[in-house]
Design a protein around this motif. Structure first.
Motif, PDB file in Angstrom:
ATOM      1  N   TYR A   1       0.856  -1.191   0.000  1.00 20.56           N
ATOM      2  CA  TYR A   1       0.000   0.000   0.000  1.00 20.56           C
ATOM      3  C   TYR A   1       0.886   1.233   0.000  1.00 20.56           C
ATOM      4  O   TYR A   1       1.894   1.283   0.695  1.00 20.56           O
ATOM      5  CB  TYR A   1      -0.886   0.037   1.252  1.00 20.56           C
ATOM      6  N   LYS A   2       0.489   2.237  -0.810  1.00 20.04           N
ATOM      7  CA  LYS A   2       1.211   3.503  -0.772  1.00 20.04           C
ATOM      8  C   LYS A   2       0.252   4.619  -1.141  1.00 20.04           C
ATOM      9  O   LYS A   2      -0.458   4.545  -2.146  1.00 20.04           O
ATOM     10  CB  LYS A   2       2.366   3.484  -1.784  1.00 20.04           C
ATOM     11  N   SER A   3       0.208   5.653  -0.300  1.00 18.80           N
ATOM     12  CA  SER A   3      -0.615   6.793  -0.678  1.00 18.80           C
ATOM     13  C   SER A   3       0.172   8.077  -0.481  1.00 18.80           C
ATOM     14  O   SER A   3       1.095   8.146   0.335  1.00 18.80           O
ATOM     15  CB  SER A   3      -1.896   6.811   0.139  1.00 18.80           C
ATOM     16  N   PHE A   4      -0.188   9.086  -1.279  1.00 18.06           N
ATOM     17  CA  PHE A   4       0.388  10.421  -1.141  1.00 18.06           C
ATOM     18  C   PHE A   4      -0.746  11.336  -0.718  1.00 18.06           C
ATOM     19  O   PHE A   4      -1.642  11.615  -1.517  1.00 18.06           O
ATOM     20  CB  PHE A   4       0.983  10.884  -2.460  1.00 18.06           C
ATOM     21  N   GLY A   5      -0.721  11.786   0.510  1.00 19.01           N
ATOM     22  CA  GLY A   5      -1.847  12.564   1.017  1.00 19.01           C
ATOM     23  C   GLY A   5      -3.103  11.706   0.952  1.00 19.01           C
ATOM     24  O   GLY A   5      -3.138  10.601   1.465  1.00 19.01           O
TER      25      GLY A   5
ATOM     26  N   MET B   1      10.868  -0.344  -6.079  1.00 15.12           N
ATOM     27  CA  MET B   1      11.839  -1.427  -6.294  1.00 15.12           C
ATOM     28  C   MET B   1      13.245  -0.998  -5.917  1.00 15.12           C
ATOM     29  O   MET B   1      14.026  -1.784  -5.405  1.00 15.12           O
ATOM     30  CB  MET B   1      11.837  -1.847  -7.768  1.00 15.12           C
ATOM     31  N   VAL B   2      13.594   0.269  -6.214  1.00 17.42           N
ATOM     32  CA  VAL B   2      14.962   0.714  -5.954  1.00 17.42           C
ATOM     33  C   VAL B   2      15.082   1.467  -4.633  1.00 17.42           C
ATOM     34  O   VAL B   2      16.125   2.026  -4.334  1.00 17.42           O
ATOM     35  CB  VAL B   2      15.505   1.597  -7.103  1.00 17.42           C
ATOM     36  N   GLY B   3      14.014   1.466  -3.846  1.00 13.34           N
ATOM     37  CA  GLY B   3      14.097   2.079  -2.523  1.00 13.34           C
ATOM     38  C   GLY B   3      14.101   3.591  -2.536  1.00 13.34           C
ATOM     39  O   GLY B   3      14.580   4.219  -1.590  1.00 13.34           O
ATOM     40  N   LEU B   4      13.593   4.219  -3.614  1.00 14.83           N
ATOM     41  CA  LEU B   4      13.433   5.684  -3.590  1.00 14.83           C
ATOM     42  C   LEU B   4      12.160   6.049  -2.843  1.00 14.83           C
ATOM     43  O   LEU B   4      12.016   7.157  -2.347  1.00 14.83           O
ATOM     44  CB  LEU B   4      13.389   6.242  -5.007  1.00 14.83           C
ATOM     45  N   LEU B   5      11.208   5.117  -2.804  1.00 15.65           N
ATOM     46  CA  LEU B   5       9.983   5.292  -2.024  1.00 15.65           C
ATOM     47  C   LEU B   5       9.816   4.054  -1.162  1.00 15.65           C
ATOM     48  O   LEU B   5      10.265   2.962  -1.522  1.00 15.65           O
ATOM     49  CB  LEU B   5       8.768   5.431  -2.947  1.00 15.65           C
ATOM     50  N   TYR B   6       9.165   4.246  -0.037  1.00 16.41           N
ATOM     51  CA  TYR B   6       8.897   3.113   0.837  1.00 16.41           C
ATOM     52  C   TYR B   6       7.393   2.891   0.945  1.00 16.41           C
ATOM     53  O   TYR B   6       6.629   3.848   1.001  1.00 16.41           O
ATOM     54  CB  TYR B   6       9.481   3.354   2.227  1.00 16.41           C
ATOM     55  N   PRO B   7       6.970   1.624   0.993  1.00 21.49           N
ATOM     56  CA  PRO B   7       5.528   1.369   1.104  1.00 21.49           C
ATOM     57  C   PRO B   7       5.004   1.762   2.479  1.00 21.49           C
ATOM     58  O   PRO B   7       5.746   1.726   3.465  1.00 21.49           O
ATOM     59  CB  PRO B   7       5.424  -0.141   0.888  1.00 21.49           C
TER      60      PRO B   7
ATOM     61  N   SER C   1       2.508   0.104   3.850  1.00 21.71           N
ATOM     62  CA  SER C   1       2.473  -1.227   4.455  1.00 21.71           C
ATOM     63  C   SER C   1       2.708  -2.234   3.347  1.00 21.71           C
ATOM     64  O   SER C   1       2.673  -1.901   2.166  1.00 21.71           O
ATOM     65  CB  SER C   1       1.131  -1.465   5.146  1.00 21.71           C
ATOM     66  N   GLY C   2       2.946  -3.476   3.746  1.00 21.70           N
ATOM     67  CA  GLY C   2       3.284  -4.491   2.764  1.00 21.70           C
ATOM     68  C   GLY C   2       4.779  -4.526   2.541  1.00 21.70           C
ATOM     69  O   GLY C   2       5.533  -3.822   3.218  1.00 21.70           O
ATOM     70  N   ASP C   3       5.208  -5.315   1.566  1.00 22.34           N
ATOM     71  CA  ASP C   3       6.637  -5.555   1.407  1.00 22.34           C
ATOM     72  C   ASP C   3       7.016  -5.532  -0.071  1.00 22.34           C
ATOM     73  O   ASP C   3       6.201  -5.827  -0.936  1.00 22.34           O
ATOM     74  CB  ASP C   3       6.988  -6.915   2.032  1.00 22.34           C
ATOM     75  N   VAL C   4       8.251  -5.150  -0.329  1.00 20.49           N
ATOM     76  CA  VAL C   4       8.808  -5.242  -1.672  1.00 20.49           C
ATOM     77  C   VAL C   4      10.108  -6.008  -1.540  1.00 20.49           C
ATOM     78  O   VAL C   4      10.968  -5.636  -0.735  1.00 20.49           O
ATOM     79  CB  VAL C   4       9.104  -3.839  -2.254  1.00 20.49           C
ATOM     80  N   ARG C   5      10.229  -7.109  -2.284  1.00 16.86           N
ATOM     81  CA  ARG C   5      11.449  -7.918  -2.178  1.00 16.86           C
ATOM     82  C   ARG C   5      12.182  -7.935  -3.511  1.00 16.86           C
ATOM     83  O   ARG C   5      11.580  -8.077  -4.567  1.00 16.86           O
ATOM     84  CB  ARG C   5      11.101  -9.345  -1.758  1.00 16.86           C
ATOM     85  N   VAL C   6      13.499  -7.766  -3.425  1.00 20.89           N
ATOM     86  CA  VAL C   6      14.340  -7.875  -4.609  1.00 20.89           C
ATOM     87  C   VAL C   6      15.299  -9.025  -4.382  1.00 20.89           C
ATOM     88  O   VAL C   6      16.026  -9.024  -3.381  1.00 20.89           O
ATOM     89  CB  VAL C   6      15.111  -6.564  -4.861  1.00 20.89           C
TER      90      VAL C   6
END
Lengths: 269, 316
Positions: free
Chosen positions: B65-69, B104-110, B112-117
């Protein structure tokens, strides 16, 4: 509806507080990053230092001479002439120029000339995704871009304070001469009141002004968004915030300095 | 789909690595609930089907999940990018495709939830490890994101100078080979603002390639290009992928080169993709090898891949 009304009042405040907090965090990270090895920012530091020097020396010369001559110089002289006490102008210049005006003009010129250049530069790089590209290429923008600007602006603003002092006092000399008075009494009251505490206080204060300008301008540049218009807005906000922060910090710093060094407040005849 | 690695028929479940793509299979038993604040109706066309690719996933999004405002962008995204393939992340504008890449490259963080590389969670990485991990990536930004103060040559040489101990001579060899490959060998001394948009993209491509990354990400490589240039760029992508596959096999690298292309251009997707993820409203509608996706009977996928105005996707 109560919650929305509360939201409406506090939402903007929250934004301001959040920004202030983020600037604090940036300050902390910059200091840690500056101290922690490796130190790849040497060349960029020299570049930024020379850049600020080249950009600011002339505007600062004009501003300090003109301001020193006019505001504390002519205005105070006109007032002191009423009491036949123009010789006291020298003493007044210690209070006015060393403590307040020279650091002020120094900071304002640095923020307006070098600070805006930094915000515009970093903002443009943010918009063009250059900063993201740097990060993805494994380059830490704080260490490589913010730290050298932070150190360079601190050093430049501190050094320029002495320059601003000299030219500010020169403005006072001019004001004395314009009133057809000898310079002896001016220097006598000047050195009677001047102290090394005043001098280092002024230099330390402006060095910290430099730090404030650098953090605010780097922060605003690095968080610019919304295309070319966003960069313009960032530059504008950076100058406003930098000025407010400088004014507030100046008040706190100068009053703390006077409170901790009561001898400074004694006016010597 | 012009090279053998992507053509091999995927065998369902031949990899027991527990990745969503390998394990889920086309038939979904339990349907995920819609994200908070959204109705089941909005997600009626999300069949969440994942056709098996037969490969392990090098990048995985797990209920992200990711939201901006107030703008919710990723709303429980679960997606995999299979290894050694040219994957497309397709979706209408504003569905969070570029946001995916930044996660994916860690410029943004979720939120919640996870991103795996390659099996490792990106949000959990300390800074040093994150900078290390990013060396596995090449990223082509929308406008190339070249450093405007450097000429083309220095731009492309930058990652090599930053991360390797190679001599200037070796660097020149690599840089010129890459610049020639993307057709810019003759303009090495030009500054980015002297180049056209297409040239900047190709230069960005060359810069993304020099470190021979395991994973190459393309953020809308076709935006602002005419159809012919887009087709040529697509061919270039395929050609370089093929070449990198051969190199990786010859060198027996632990991971095969994976390309992920974010786009809303269906034509290039049809030409270039081995694997397609279709993203809408912050979730995957369906995903799978290109053939399966082009034959899908999902109305949204059919509409989107055919580029028709009739269907579930409307202006709002």
């Amino acid at each position: 509806m109560a919650t929305t009304a509360v939201d409406r009042v506090f939402a903007p405040t929250r934004g301001v507080l959040q920004e202030a907090g983020e600037m604090m965090i940036l300050t902390g990270r910059t200091i840690v990053s500056a101290v922690k090895p490796p130190y790849p920012y040497g060349a960029e530091f020299v570049g930024q230092f020379m850049f600020a020097l080249r950009l600011c020396w002339f505007p600062l010369l004009v501003s300090t001479v003109a301001f020193g001559y006019e505001a504390p110089g002519l205005q105070a002289a006109n007032f002191l002439v009423l009491f036949g006490a123009l010789d006291r102008l020298g003493g007044f210049f210690v209070l006015a120029s060393i403590r307040e005006f020279a650091p002020f003009v120094d900071a304002i010129v640095l923020a307006g000339v070098a600070g805006t250049a930094i915000t515009a530069d970093l903002g443009a790089r943010r918009i063009r995704e250059e900063l993201d590209a740097l990060e993805v290429l494994g380059v830490d923008p704080i260490k490589n871009l913010v730290v050298p600007r932070f150190l360079a602006l601190m050093l430049v603003t501190g050094l320029f304070d002495i320059y601003a002092l000299l030219f500010g006092v020169f403005g006072g000399v001019l004001a004395t001469l314009v009133n057809h008075q000898p310079l002896g009494p001016f220097w006598a009251t000047f050195f009677n009141n001047a102290s090394t505490t005043d001098l280092w206080g002024s230099v330390v204060k402006t060095t910290l002004f430099g730090a404030i300008i650098a953090v605010v301008c780097c922060y605003k540049g690095m968080t610019a968004k919304g295309g070319a218009e966003g960069v313009g807005r960032a530059v504008n906000e950076a100058v406003v915030i930098a000025f407010l922060a400088i004014f507030a910090f100046n008040y706190v710093f100068t009053q703390v300095l006077l409170a901790t060094h009561p001898a400074l407040t004694d006016i010597v005849k | 789909m012009s090279f053998e690695d992507s053509e091999g028929t995927p065998i369902a479940g031949d990899l027991a690595d527990g990745s969503p793509a390998a394990a889920a299979g086309p038939e979904l038993t339990t349907r995920p609930a819609p994200p908070p604040g959204a109705s089941e109706e909005e997600y009626a066309n999300h069949s969440y089907k994942v056709y098996p690719s037969g490969r392990r996933n090098v990048v995985e999004f797990d209920n992200t999940y990711k939201s901006f405002g107030r703008n919710q962008i990723l709303r429980g995204l679960t997606m995999g990018i299979p290894e050694g393939m040219v994957s497309m992340i397709l979706g209408p504008s504003g569905t969070g495709k570029s946001v995916c890449i930044k996660h994916m490259v860690g410029l943004l963080y979720p939120d919640s939830g996870d991103v795996r590389v390659q099996g490792e969670s990106v949000p959990d990485m300390p800074d040093e490890q994150l900078f290390e991990m990013r060396k596995k990536f090449g990223l082509l930004f929308q406008d190339g994101a070249l450093f405007s103060s450097m000429n083309l040559y220095d731009n492309v040489a930058f990652p090599l100078r930053q991360h390797t101990e190679k001599s200037e001579q070796e660097i020149e060899e690599i840089v010129m080979r890459r610049l020639t490959e993307v057709g810019l060998g003759y303009s090495r001394d030009k500054l980015p603002n002297e180049l056209s948009g297409g040239m900047r993209k190709r230069a960005g491509f060359a810069r993304a390639l020099v470190l021979e990354p395991d994973i190459l990400l393309f953020d809308e490589p076709d935006s602002g290009l005419d159809p012919v240039r887009t087709a040529l760029l697509g061919e270039l992508i395929l050609e370089i992928h093929r070449e990198m596959m051969e190199d990786a096999k010859a060198q027996k690298k632990p991971y095969l080169p994976t390309f992920a292309v974010v786009t809303h251009d269906i034509m290039s997707a049809r030409r270039v993709a081995d694997y397609i993820n279709v993203l809408w409203r912050g979730r995957i509608v369906e995903a799978g090898p290109a053939q399966d996706m082009l034959n899908s009977d999902n109305p949204f996928i059919r509409q989107f891949l055919a580029g028709e105005s009739q269907g579930p996707l409307t202006m709002d």
